[in-house]
Design a protein around this motif. Sequence first.
Motif, short mmCIF file in Angstrom:
data_model
loop_
_atom_site.label_atom_id
_atom_site.label_comp_id
_atom_site.label_asym_id
_atom_site.label_seq_id
_atom_site.Cartn_x
_atom_site.Cartn_y
_atom_site.Cartn_z
N ARG A 170 45.61 54.28 44.08
CA ARG A 170 46.90 53.88 43.54
C ARG A 170 46.90 52.39 43.17
NH1 ARG A 170 50.50 55.45 47.53
NH2 ARG A 170 50.46 57.58 46.80
N LYS A 173 44.97 51.85 40.12
CA LYS A 173 45.72 52.33 38.95
C LYS A 173 46.77 51.29 38.54
CE LYS A 173 47.76 56.65 37.37
NZ LYS A 173 48.32 57.94 37.82
N SER A 176 45.06 48.35 36.96
CA SER A 176 44.59 48.64 35.60
C SER A 176 45.77 48.67 34.62
CB SER A 176 43.82 49.96 35.57
OG SER A 176 44.69 51.03 35.86
N LYS A 177 46.92 49.19 35.08
CA LYS A 177 48.13 49.22 34.24
C LYS A 177 48.60 47.80 33.95
CE LYS A 177 50.57 53.58 34.69
NZ LYS A 177 51.75 54.25 35.25
#
Length: 191
Positions: A170, A173, A176-177
């Motif tokens: 998570r 993620k 990366s976002k």
Amino acid sequence: MVLLRLQKRLAASVLKCGKRKIWLDPNETSEISNANNRKSVHRLIKNGLIIQKPQVVHSRSRALRHAAARAKGRHTGYGKRKGTANARMPVKVIWIRRQRVLRRLLRKYREAKKIDRHLYHELYMKSKGNVFKNKRVLMEFIHKRKEESQRAKLITDQAEARRAKVKAARTRKVESKAAKPAEAPAAANKK
């Protein structure tokens, strides 16, 4: 026949035994009858005219053989029993022996760190409550309980690892976002 009652009594007193253990030589009755005091009786004993008979043998061989057979379990049927079962082997004695065996095992396991003090106390109280009928049952219970705790520990460890893995994924993620919008304007500027 000369009465040698006095000599027999004196000889028994001198030899410190019973009158039935005194042997007076039947061939020397006249000489023995002249001995009317302890000193002369002592002399006759020394000469071998008066002898102390050996003890009669009371053999224990039959008794020992019977005891050995009983140790194997013979001669113990209903016909040989006088007392009740509880009189012959009290229930209380059996209980005490069982408790001592179980408690000794629990102490040994606790000292060897095979069980912790909490499990020890729980099993001690269960033993007192007549849960385990013998040592084997108690050992089986301990093994089962340890397996269960290990399995539970393994499951919790796996769940913890899965949670950590998901959390790591998570965060990756999210990172990366967060990095993508920063990269997008830079790419647009290049065009």
